[in-house]
Design an enzyme around this catalytic site. Sequence first.
Site, short mmCIF file in Angstrom:
data_model
loop_
_atom_site.label_atom_id
_atom_site.label_comp_id
_atom_site.label_asym_id
_atom_site.label_seq_id
_atom_site.Cartn_x
_atom_site.Cartn_y
_atom_site.Cartn_z
N THR A 187 1.02 -1.07 0.16
CA THR A 187 0.02 -0.04 -0.03
C THR A 187 0.88 1.14 -0.01
O THR A 187 1.91 1.10 0.65
CB THR A 187 -1.03 0.13 1.07
OG1 THR A 187 0.07 0.21 2.40
CG2 THR A 187 -1.70 -1.00 1.41
N GLU A 189 -5.59 -4.26 -0.25
CA GLU A 189 -5.54 -5.29 0.60
C GLU A 189 -6.59 -6.45 0.18
O GLU A 189 -6.96 -7.56 0.74
CB GLU A 189 -6.38 -4.87 2.11
CG GLU A 189 -5.06 -4.13 2.98
CD GLU A 189 -4.85 -2.83 2.44
OE1 GLU A 189 -5.52 -2.46 1.60
OE2 GLU A 189 -4.46 -2.07 3.49
N LYS A 242 -14.06 17.08 11.07
CA LYS A 242 -14.79 17.06 12.23
C LYS A 242 -14.95 18.47 12.60
O LYS A 242 -13.81 19.29 13.12
CB LYS A 242 -14.16 16.34 13.37
CG LYS A 242 -13.90 14.74 12.94
CD LYS A 242 -13.41 13.78 13.71
CE LYS A 242 -13.06 12.66 13.14
NZ LYS A 242 -11.91 12.24 12.30
N TRP A 261 -19.66 15.74 11.55
CA TRP A 261 -18.96 15.21 10.49
C TRP A 261 -19.29 15.96 9.43
O TRP A 261 -20.58 16.23 8.89
CB TRP A 261 -19.07 13.85 10.32
CG TRP A 261 -18.20 12.71 11.29
CD1 TRP A 261 -17.90 13.20 12.73
CD2 TRP A 261 -17.96 11.65 11.52
NE1 TRP A 261 -17.20 12.52 13.40
CE2 TRP A 261 -17.15 11.31 12.56
CE3 TRP A 261 -17.87 10.73 10.37
CZ2 TRP A 261 -16.40 10.06 12.70
CZ3 TRP A 261 -17.10 9.27 10.60
CH2 TRP A 261 -16.78 8.98 11.91
P1 ADP Z 1 -3.56 3.77 -1.47
O1 ADP Z 1 -4.53 4.85 -1.24
O2 ADP Z 1 -2.51 3.68 -0.29
O3 ADP Z 1 -2.93 4.01 -2.76
P2 ADP Z 1 -5.14 1.70 -2.30
O4 ADP Z 1 -5.27 1.73 -3.55
O5 ADP Z 1 -5.34 0.39 -1.64
O6 ADP Z 1 -4.09 2.29 -1.47
O7 ADP Z 1 -6.45 2.63 -1.85
C1 ADP Z 1 -7.55 2.16 -1.27
C2 ADP Z 1 -8.41 3.22 -0.62
O8 ADP Z 1 -8.78 4.03 -2.15
C3 ADP Z 1 -9.63 2.69 -0.33
O9 ADP Z 1 -9.80 2.36 0.84
C4 ADP Z 1 -10.55 3.94 -0.35
O10 ADP Z 1 -10.36 4.89 0.62
C5 ADP Z 1 -9.95 4.51 -1.76
N1 ADP Z 1 -11.01 4.08 -2.80
C6 ADP Z 1 -10.92 3.09 -3.57
N2 ADP Z 1 -11.58 3.12 -4.72
C7 ADP Z 1 -12.66 3.94 -4.46
C8 ADP Z 1 -13.82 4.68 -4.88
N3 ADP Z 1 -14.41 4.01 -5.92
N4 ADP Z 1 -14.19 5.61 -4.21
C9 ADP Z 1 -14.04 6.16 -3.44
N5 ADP Z 1 -12.68 5.92 -2.80
C10 ADP Z 1 -12.06 4.75 -3.39
#
Ligand code: ADP
Length: 569
Positions: A195, A339, A453, A458
């Site tokens: 990640t 993940e 917040k 929120w």
């Molecule tokens: P990083 O953000 O570290 O690159 P990831 O690609 O695993 O890691 O990111 C996952 C996160 O991206 C999710 O937990 C969510 O917050 C966000 N995310 C992924 N797809 C979407 C979506 N369609 N809409 C909003 N948020 C999203």
Amino acid sequence: MTRRGDRYYMPGGSDQTLGSFLWRAERMSPDTEIVSRTPEGIERYEYEKYGERVARLGHALDGAGVGQGDRVGTFCWNHHRHFETYFGVPNVGAQLHTINPLLPNEHIAYIVENAADRVIFVDPSLAEKLAGAVAAEESAFDSVEQFVLMAPSVTEDLDGSGLDLVDYESFLADHESSYEWPALSGEQPAGMCYTSGTTGMPKGVEYTQSMLWAHTMATLTPQGLGIDDTDVVMPVVPMFHVNAWGMPFSATAAGAKQVFPGPSPDPADIAGLIENEGVTLTAGVPTVWFGLLEHMEDNDVDLSALERVVIGGSAAPPSLIRQFDERGVEVVHAWGMTEMSPIGSVAHLKAGMEGWDDEDRYDKRAKQGLMVPGLEFKVIDEDGAEVPWDGEEFGELWVRGPWVTTEYFERPEANAEEFVEAPGGTWLKTGDVVTVDPEGYIQIVDREKDVIKSGGEWISSVELENALMAHDDVAEATVIGIPHERWQERPVAFVVPGGSADEDTLATELLDMIADEYPKWWVPDDVEFIEEVPKTATGKFSKKDLREEYADESLVAGEAPEEAAPGDG
Ligand code: ADP
């Protein structure tokens, strides 16, 4: 089960392994094309040739001493050679570790050391970046015995990079084009991705053969991405980021034509490939698609072949969904995480909803959607109780299933925080704050750390961003909470203008628009105009960088509307 020599095997017997997808594509779609944009031009060959090259790569890896369980790194954009590692590495029982080249050197060194990669495949355009990371922390690369340059030869300029490079074509040359792959267990680790670590060092996620197999099967279903062999699939999402959302695997399983857009594709490259190769299905983060639409304002682009664009990684703004609809292209909004291999939910309409009115259908399609078959979820509030499915109350989304990891690689402290063991299987706490509506659609209100917040209430930064980006004169917008003495935090909008309106007029219009649609305390205290929203290594808005640059309390001091925020003591 053989067609020529022993090349057609049944890898893994009855176990759930990736090799079965390659086996099928070679036999059922031998003449289907794989197209790749490279610095040398467009290259193309068919699955039959692909299979032969993957076999040669398998022997070459053996020759380089890569054994079962060893990790092999890639530091590459999307192209056919990178795609060959996608099957070549897991098929010999090794683990494909895709490294994000946009990470800072310190993170690259950390993850190579942590994963103990034995071989690293590197693109010519990224060799200098990798050499920089090696120079900065040489001991982190002690495990690496060979760097392989993803090119037909090592040019003089790269010879001096400090990396001991052999070119990929020489690495493959002299090896046989058939391979009797070992039978593997579904439990065998096949992939790995970190990640991007918005806080602290990146965390490694290992994918087993069966996790990737199950993810592929689920994404093939109509409730997933519904890929079949009439599709021409082009992942613009990088192959260094969660296996390009699994598309190289699912497109192979389907026997679909694949198009790889090569190093740093710009909107003109993407448009050209869609037109010339007849791409029907593509995928990427919202920024990529805003770029394509902007390019189309001044250029004629024929999108007639394109049927679907999968948008994920961050929320697909409703304005983006509409703009593609107007051009006859369906946006498929998907949500996932590193993940989760990564796809979790997809916003398809359910039976009967096609007849709903426009607004209601957009409302569903702009949500993160329905969990794909195979996964389970629940939403937990601050008191540890499940929230009702009313589309209003929110909590943290927890997920589990066959392609959801149950631990981070060698990070016990993070495991204790982010996973919860339970009788039916371990839950992953996603850190995403969501609502669920009565039809089961999840909607991300925010990431836990980005929620604003204010005065005990929120504010969803995602909602404000979507509202701002729907304005014609806004190219990009992001909203962060800035510390505030009285209200704890107040929202401030950062806007990249995209039209001719002057800034003062635009700021007033935007604030009036928010005031009309949202509670008074949601109205940002300020609109700051910037040239570009900083992006993370995965192309998302980097609120961390924005905060570091602009977390200036003078933006909000004294500005919070009196009597605005409820819950204030
Ligand atoms: P990083 O953000 O570290 O690159 P990831 O690609 O695993 O890691 O990111 C996952 C996160 O991206 C999710 O937990 C969510 O917050 C966000 N995310 C992924 N797809 C979407 C979506 N369609 N809409 C909003 N948020 C999203």
